[in-house]
Design a protein around this motif. Structure first.
Motif, PDB file in Angstrom:
ATOM      1  N   PRO A 239      48.743  29.298  46.160  1.00 51.70           N
ATOM      2  CA  PRO A 239      48.278  30.328  47.098  1.00 51.70           C
ATOM      3  C   PRO A 239      48.129  31.700  46.443  1.00 51.70           C
ATOM      4  CG  PRO A 239      50.128  29.099  48.023  1.00 51.70           C
ATOM      5  CD  PRO A 239      49.963  28.629  46.623  1.00 51.70           C
ATOM      6  N   GLU A 240      49.039  32.026  45.529  1.00 49.73           N
ATOM      7  CA  GLU A 240      48.943  33.344  44.903  1.00 49.73           C
ATOM      8  C   GLU A 240      47.658  33.472  44.098  1.00 49.73           C
ATOM      9  OE1 GLU A 240      52.470  33.310  42.678  1.00 49.73           O
ATOM     10  OE2 GLU A 240      53.737  33.840  44.380  1.00 49.73           O
ATOM     11  N   ILE A 241      47.311  32.399  43.417  1.00 51.74           N
ATOM     12  CA  ILE A 241      46.095  32.442  42.605  1.00 51.74           C
ATOM     13  C   ILE A 241      44.857  32.453  43.500  1.00 51.74           C
ATOM     14  CG2 ILE A 241      44.731  31.228  40.885  1.00 51.74           C
ATOM     15  CD1 ILE A 241      47.078  31.894  39.453  1.00 51.74           C
ATOM     16  N   THR A 242      44.833  31.608  44.508  1.00 48.88           N
ATOM     17  CA  THR A 242      43.629  31.576  45.346  1.00 48.88           C
ATOM     18  C   THR A 242      43.431  32.922  46.048  1.00 48.88           C
ATOM     19  OG1 THR A 242      44.892  30.548  47.122  1.00 48.88           O
ATOM     20  CG2 THR A 242      43.636  29.089  45.721  1.00 48.88           C
ATOM     21  N   ARG A 243      44.534  33.551  46.417  1.00 52.66           N
ATOM     22  CA  ARG A 243      44.412  34.854  47.042  1.00 52.66           C
ATOM     23  C   ARG A 243      43.774  35.857  46.083  1.00 52.66           C
ATOM     24  NH1 ARG A 243      49.372  38.643  48.697  1.00 52.66           N
ATOM     25  NH2 ARG A 243      49.046  39.203  46.521  1.00 52.66           N
ATOM     26  N   ALA A 244      44.250  35.818  44.846  1.00 50.98           N
ATOM     27  CA  ALA A 244      43.693  36.736  43.856  1.00 50.98           C
ATOM     28  C   ALA A 244      42.227  36.404  43.566  1.00 50.98           C
ATOM     29  CB  ALA A 244      44.521  36.698  42.573  1.00 50.98           C
ATOM     30  N   LEU A 245      41.904  35.114  43.554  1.00 49.75           N
ATOM     31  CA  LEU A 245      40.509  34.739  43.298  1.00 49.75           C
ATOM     32  C   LEU A 245      39.607  35.239  44.426  1.00 49.75           C
ATOM     33  CD1 LEU A 245      40.904  31.061  41.993  1.00 49.75           C
ATOM     34  CD2 LEU A 245      40.581  33.153  40.662  1.00 49.75           C
ATOM     35  N   MET A 246      40.140  35.228  45.640  1.00 46.49           N
ATOM     36  CA  MET A 246      39.344  35.733  46.763  1.00 46.49           C
ATOM     37  C   MET A 246      39.064  37.231  46.614  1.00 46.49           C
ATOM     38  SD  MET A 246      38.127  33.456  48.673  1.00 46.49           S
ATOM     39  CE  MET A 246      37.414  34.451  49.994  1.00 46.49           C
ATOM     40  N   VAL A 247      39.953  37.949  45.957  1.00 47.66           N
ATOM     41  CA  VAL A 247      39.688  39.371  45.715  1.00 47.66           C
ATOM     42  C   VAL A 247      38.434  39.516  44.854  1.00 47.66           C
ATOM     43  CG1 VAL A 247      40.552  41.436  44.558  1.00 47.66           C
ATOM     44  CG2 VAL A 247      42.073  40.101  46.011  1.00 47.66           C
ATOM     45  N   VAL A 248      38.302  38.607  43.891  1.00 52.60           N
ATOM     46  CA  VAL A 248      37.103  38.652  43.049  1.00 52.60           C
ATOM     47  C   VAL A 248      35.870  38.272  43.873  1.00 52.60           C
ATOM     48  CG1 VAL A 248      36.037  37.825  40.929  1.00 52.60           C
ATOM     49  CG2 VAL A 248      38.520  38.030  41.060  1.00 52.60           C
ATOM     50  N   VAL A 249      36.023  37.275  44.742  1.00 48.74           N
ATOM     51  CA  VAL A 249      34.908  36.896  45.614  1.00 48.74           C
ATOM     52  C   VAL A 249      34.476  38.107  46.451  1.00 48.74           C
ATOM     53  CG1 VAL A 249      34.228  35.503  47.601  1.00 48.74           C
ATOM     54  CG2 VAL A 249      35.513  34.450  45.731  1.00 48.74           C
ATOM     55  N   LEU A 250      35.479  38.821  46.983  1.00 48.73           N
ATOM     56  CA  LEU A 250      35.158  39.979  47.819  1.00 48.73           C
ATOM     57  C   LEU A 250      34.511  41.105  47.012  1.00 48.73           C
ATOM     58  CD1 LEU A 250      38.170  40.175  50.285  1.00 48.73           C
ATOM     59  CD2 LEU A 250      35.812  39.517  50.754  1.00 48.73           C
ATOM     60  N   ALA A 251      34.875  41.193  45.756  1.00 48.08           N
ATOM     61  CA  ALA A 251      34.260  42.223  44.913  1.00 48.08           C
ATOM     62  C   ALA A 251      32.758  41.994  44.819  1.00 48.08           C
ATOM     63  CB  ALA A 251      34.877  42.214  43.520  1.00 48.08           C
ATOM     64  N   ILE A 252      32.344  40.762  45.034  1.00 47.89           N
ATOM     65  CA  ILE A 252      30.924  40.450  44.901  1.00 47.89           C
ATOM     66  C   ILE A 252      30.262  40.167  46.249  1.00 47.89           C
ATOM     67  CG2 ILE A 252      29.308  38.779  43.921  1.00 47.89           C
ATOM     68  CD1 ILE A 252      31.552  38.695  41.608  1.00 47.89           C
ATOM     69  N   PHE A 253      30.972  39.493  47.129  1.00 44.64           N
ATOM     70  CA  PHE A 253      30.387  39.162  48.423  1.00 44.64           C
ATOM     71  C   PHE A 253      30.997  39.944  49.590  1.00 44.64           C
ATOM     72  CE2 PHE A 253      29.013  35.446  45.985  1.00 44.64           C
ATOM     73  CZ  PHE A 253      27.677  35.419  46.340  1.00 44.64           C
ATOM     74  N   GLY A 254      31.804  40.957  49.286  1.00 42.76           N
ATOM     75  CA  GLY A 254      32.397  41.751  50.360  1.00 42.76           C
ATOM     76  C   GLY A 254      31.323  42.575  51.065  1.00 42.76           C
ATOM     77  N   ASN A 255      31.596  43.002  52.285  1.00 42.71           N
ATOM     78  CA  ASN A 255      30.610  43.877  52.928  1.00 42.71           C
ATOM     79  C   ASN A 255      31.275  45.059  53.636  1.00 42.71           C
ATOM     80  OD1 ASN A 255      31.677  42.259  54.982  1.00 42.71           O
ATOM     81  ND2 ASN A 255      29.925  40.853  54.763  1.00 42.71           N
TER      82      ASN A 255
ATOM     83  N   ARG B 170      49.310  41.384  41.223  1.00 41.11           N
ATOM     84  CA  ARG B 170      48.776  40.132  40.679  1.00 41.11           C
ATOM     85  C   ARG B 170      47.268  40.021  40.932  1.00 41.11           C
ATOM     86  NH1 ARG B 170      51.439  34.344  40.222  1.00 41.11           N
ATOM     87  NH2 ARG B 170      49.733  33.575  38.965  1.00 41.11           N
ATOM     88  N   ASP B 171      46.880  40.358  42.171  1.00 42.65           N
ATOM     89  CA  ASP B 171      45.464  40.309  42.521  1.00 42.65           C
ATOM     90  C   ASP B 171      44.673  41.301  41.674  1.00 42.65           C
ATOM     91  OD1 ASP B 171      46.711  38.813  44.393  1.00 42.65           O
ATOM     92  OD2 ASP B 171      46.040  39.954  46.139  1.00 42.65           O
TER      93      ASP B 171
END
Ligand SMILES: Nc1ncnc2c1ncn2[C@@H]1O[C@H](COP(=O)(O)OP(=O)(O)OP(=O)(O)O)[C@@H](O)[C@H]1O
Ligand SMILES: [Mg+2]
Lengths: 272, 604
Positions: A256-272, B33-34
């Motif tokens: 979960p910690e990693i997926t949460r962080a990966l979503m931050v990257v997703v939001l950096a690109i697909f955030g609105n 971490r994020d």
């Protein structure tokens, strides 16, 4: 598992699976084919190895016999075995033997997964003898010029107990596959999924961002396949953030910690 | 009562003055971490850690309120250097939590891209902002919100002196339309800090981010000094080993080293080359530690014949050979191994802070447990194996009757010896709180937890050395002992000492592991640096000897693999271990959780 279910012959004249080259791989493969040399393809998951082989087989007009290797695969799964029916027993060719008989391309996917004693049947086929001895029937097949052996594997995982023996790997012409350069990958994503070019470009930006964290945070970098999958969801009307989570993020890690962080990257690109 | 009011008023002023929103505060710990992953995703250096940066003195005009309250002179800004991505420990500048969190991510992104770090502050930041907003639409959207919030937070232009007002206008324009402002108009004061931008290089006296470099720096606030010291220590540990010599020690260690060197100089025969080498190393340290009288202490040791070149064979129980690359000979009986049993360590339970990892590992490693395996063509079994049976019919032969399927448990037939480097260099700090040795200790714990789930046989040893006559081999757990509180007690008691005579330690471990009967035998070395010892065992000599020891281990059928936290290891480990037989852990603090997974991957 029956022999026919693991072997698949693709013989659709006129329909060549699309493949976008990233270098000289098509030319090298063709030359190897003309010179009767076997080919080894290595590269990370989802980078187009299978697609490339399908493309080349169609392009060269040869039937393709694909075998996905696993550690339970025996030599007779490749070569063939006796079967039984009302009139008694009869011999049936395995995918490798079929490919040799009919002059097709035999493709062993994830070849390192196969046991070492399985891969030795390839030895006589992959040097200049080009023969396949079938112990069970006493037959020795000589491969026609159209026959070609192709193997692939993913060298990404560090694994002490598995690997190709040098005597095996030095028999092959080797092609190293990586991820295509951004513009080309966006092109692939757009054509494979039908998504608009701008979204394809964003998805590739995301892929490359995630790839640069790979050796640090992820077990393996996301392949083109994941990006194409996400693109297909988006093209089908899915919200990009949802699509990226389902088709990319959750496929890369269970933590979960990693997926949460990966979503931050997703939001950096697909955030609105 | 009046006092109460006074305090409340002071607080209010403080809050207004500092333009803080404690209810919306976001702490670095909750997003670090994020932010770190985003930083790496956008191209940031994998080697750096996230750190709570020190505050920067900004020197801009403060409002009357601020002056009244005496606050807001220091401000948290972000920057990145060779060791760390420095982010504010807490952000509460904006009224909404989401904005404060977004500011963390924004800063991490900014530090990651920073395409033109050499430009002046204004140009550099505009360039970085443009790179991000063009490449990352999601961040561009959040930047839009942050800019509005930042401008709302900034001092009103009407209240500024004309020159400062002009400067402020320029900054706002640069924020709203990055790339549009070429230079900052001059003013008597520096502009009000811009939270969305990287920290400016402080213009005054070319001061560097680490003001502690100059020897006679006046002391700052006590706490700042404290953390400075920590960071400084970390710096020392990360300083590359220049000429294959000593690892960098904390000042305290150097004292002990100095003493040690004094008593170890009896041997006469000195090899000029080695001596020169040792002197070089000392110089590095003397420069690195150019403070107080450590340098002086060290210079004394320069006269001592540290190098040792005599080849007198030693006698003793466990004598091991050593490879001399200069003469291409394996010199017999050159090292004495002293096995240290650690019997007096107090038994203990698994430390509390590892309990969570323990649970996770139990789950993950359960999957590696022995699985059922179908054995084909057996003389007897509980199912018919069609394939050989048909073959039997086809050939009408009575000879072969092995056509049964049987089920058997597949045991992982694996023995692993883990050898941990306990040399003094492991006393180096890897963060604010932990030393390499602590990380190694936790790694040994978690490794053992994981392996006791798989039931793979394993042993744990530690080693250090004090020249060739004293290679210390600490027995933490033999193959025959169970992993229990006694073993945990021993793991708990490990502490750093002396040097790293790797070759000898590997040879001795090879003997032990070689006696194990298992199909696969894994020799896992955990280390933080190159082979070295206080004699000629360093640089090429140590490396070549270690390489030879590993070749011998491989010839015995063992699989050596090295896990290191030395960021420079790619320079020498490929030579020693072979390209695919080692891994560098970029963040040492992750070693404990990564080691078991690595083991799983290696032996799957
Ligand atoms: N160069 C390419 N041209 C066209 N499509 C591609 C290309 N590379 C990848 N793809 C797309 O990615 C998908 C996955 O590729 P493929 O199945 O060939 O991967 P692979 O390398 O065989 O992966 P694995 O190692 O997991 O089997 C394909 O179905 C295709 O949509
Ligand atoms: Mg494939």
């Amino acid at each position: 598992m029956s022999v026919t279910s693991i072997a698949r012959a693709v013989r659709v004249p006129g329909l060549i699976p699309p493949y976008t080259p990233t270098g000289d791989e098509i030319a090298v493969f063709e030359l190897a084919y003309r010179n009767r040399l076997p080919v080894l393809i290595k590269g990370p998951t989802g980078c187009g190895k299978t697609r490339f082989v399908e493309h080349m087989a169609a392009r060269l007009g040869r039937a393709l016999y694909t075998v996905s290797c696993h550690d339970d695969l025996s030599a007779s799964d490749l070569v063939g075995r006796h079967l039984i029916d009302a009139s008694g027993t009869y011999w049936t060719d395995g995918p490798l033997t079929q490919a040799v008989r009919h002059g097709g391309i035999c493709y062993l996917d994830e070849v390192v997964e196969a046991r070492k004693d399985t891969t030795v049947v390839l030895h006589a086929l992959s040097d200049d003898r080009r023969i396949l001895p079938i112990d069970r029937t006493g037959e020795i097949l000589e491969a026609p010029p159209e026959f070609m052996l192709v193997v692939s594997y993913n060298p990404g995982y560090q694994h002490l107990l598995k690997g190709l023996k040098p005597s095996t790997r030095q028999r092959f012409v080797s092609l190293a596959f990586g991820f295509p350069e951004a513009a080309r990958e966006a092109e692939i994503v757009a054509t494979e999924s039908g998504v608009d070019p701008a979204t394809a470009k964003r998805l590739v930006t995301l892929a490359n961002a995630l790839r640069s964290t790979a050796d640090h945070d992820l077990e393996e970098a996301p392949g083109t396949r994941l990006i194409v999958d996400a693109a297909k969801l988006i093209a089908g009307g899915c919200d990009p953030q949802v699509a990226c989570r389902a088709a990319i993020v959750e496929c890369l890690s269970d933590e979960p910690e990693i997926t949460r962080a990966l979503m931050v990257v997703v939001l950096a690109i697909f955030g609105n | 009562m009046e006092e109460q009011v006074g305090i409340a008023w002071h607080r209010l002023i403080n809050r207004l003055a500092a333009r803080r929103f404690p209810e919306a505060a976001v702490e670095l710990a909750s997003v670090s971490r994020d932010a770190a992953l985003l930083f790496r995703a956008l191209g940031g250096d994998h080697g750096v850690a996230v750190q709570a940066g020190a505050q920067t003195l900004h020197g801009a005009r403060r409002s009357l309120l601020e002056r009244l309250a005496g606050s807001a002179r220091k401000v948290d800004l972000a920057w990145v250097d060779r060791q760390a991505l420095q982010l504010p420990p807490l952000i509460d500048a904006f009224p909404a939590t989401s904005l404060n969190r977004d500011l963390y991510f924004w800063l991490a992104a900014l530090c990651a891209v920073d395409p033109q770090p050499h430009l002046p502050w204004l140009a550099r930041n505009q360039a970085a902002v443009l790179t991000i907003t063009r490449g990352y639409p999601g961040l561009a959207a959040s930047y839009g919100r942050l800019v509005e919030a930042e401008i709302a937070r900034r001092p009103p232009i009407s209240k500024l002196a004309p020159d400062e007002a002009q400067q402020e206008q320029a900054i706002r324009a640069a924020l709203r339309k990055p790339g549009s402002v070429a230079a900052l108009p001059a003013a008597r004061r520096p502009p009000h800090p811009v939270l969305l931008w990287l920290r400016p290089e402080l213009p005054a006296k070319g001061k560097k981010p680490h003001p502690d470099k100059s020897p006679d720096q006046p002391s700052q606030a006590a706490s700042a000094l404290q953390s400075d010291k920590k960071r400084r220590l970390a710096e020392h540990t990360e300083m590359p080993e220049r000429k294959g010599g000593l690892l960098i020690f904390r000042p305290e260690s150097i004292f002990s080293w100095t003493e040690y060197a004094k008593v170890e100089h009896e041997t006469k025969e000195n090899e000029d080359q080695d001596l020169a080498q040792a002197a070089d190393d000392l110089d590095v340290i003397a420069i690195a530690q150019d403070r107080r009288n450590i340098a002086k202490k060290l210079s004394m040791t320069l006269d001592l014949p540290v190098a040792e070149g005599d080849d007198t064979p030693l006698d003793g129980n466990r004598m091991l050979p050593e490879w001399d690359y200069r003469t291409h000979t394996l010199k017999a009986d050159r090292c004495r191994v002293n096995t240290i049993p650690l019997t007096d360590a107090k038994p203990c339970a698994l430390p509390e802070h590892l309990k969570r990892d323990q649970q996770r590992l139990r789950r993950q490693f359960g999957a590696l447990l022995p699985v059922r395996l179908r054995l084909k063509a057996q003389p007897e079994g509980n199912d018919i194996d069609i394939d050989p049976y048909i073959r039997h019919l086809a050939h009408n032969a009575g000879a072969e009757t092995r056509f049964y399927l049987d089920q058997r448990k597949r045991e992982r037939d694996l023995a692993c010896l883990l050898l941990a480097d306990l040399s003094l260099s492991t006393e180096a700090w890897v963060g604010e709180e932990r030393r390499v040795i602590d990380v190694i200790r936790d790694s040994l714990f978690l490794f053992s937890e994981a392996l006791s789930v798989t039931r793979d046989r394993f042993a744990l040893y530690g080693f250090s050395s004090q020249q060739r006559t004293d290679v210390r081999f600490h027995t933490l757990k033999t193959f025959n002992e169970p992993y229990d509180d006694t073993v945990r007690g021993r793991i708990n008691s490990i502490s750093p000492a002396y040097y790293t005579r790797m070759g000898a330690a590997i040879r001795h471990a090879t003997e032990i592991l070689g006696r194990q009967k298992a199909r696969e035998r894994l020799l896992l070395l955990l280390t933080d640096g190159k082979p070295n010892d206080a004699d000629l065992y360093e640089g090429r000599y140590g490396i070549e000897d270690t390489r030879k020891a590993l070749i011998a281990a491989r010839q015995q059928g063992l699989r050596p693999f090295c896990v290191t936290v030395d960021q420079e290891a790619h320079e020498y480990l490929p030579h020693i271990f072979g390209k695919n037989n080692f891994i560098i852990i970029h963040k040492p603090s992750e070693l404990p959780s990564r080691l078991p997974l690595l083991y799983a991957q290696l032996t799957r």
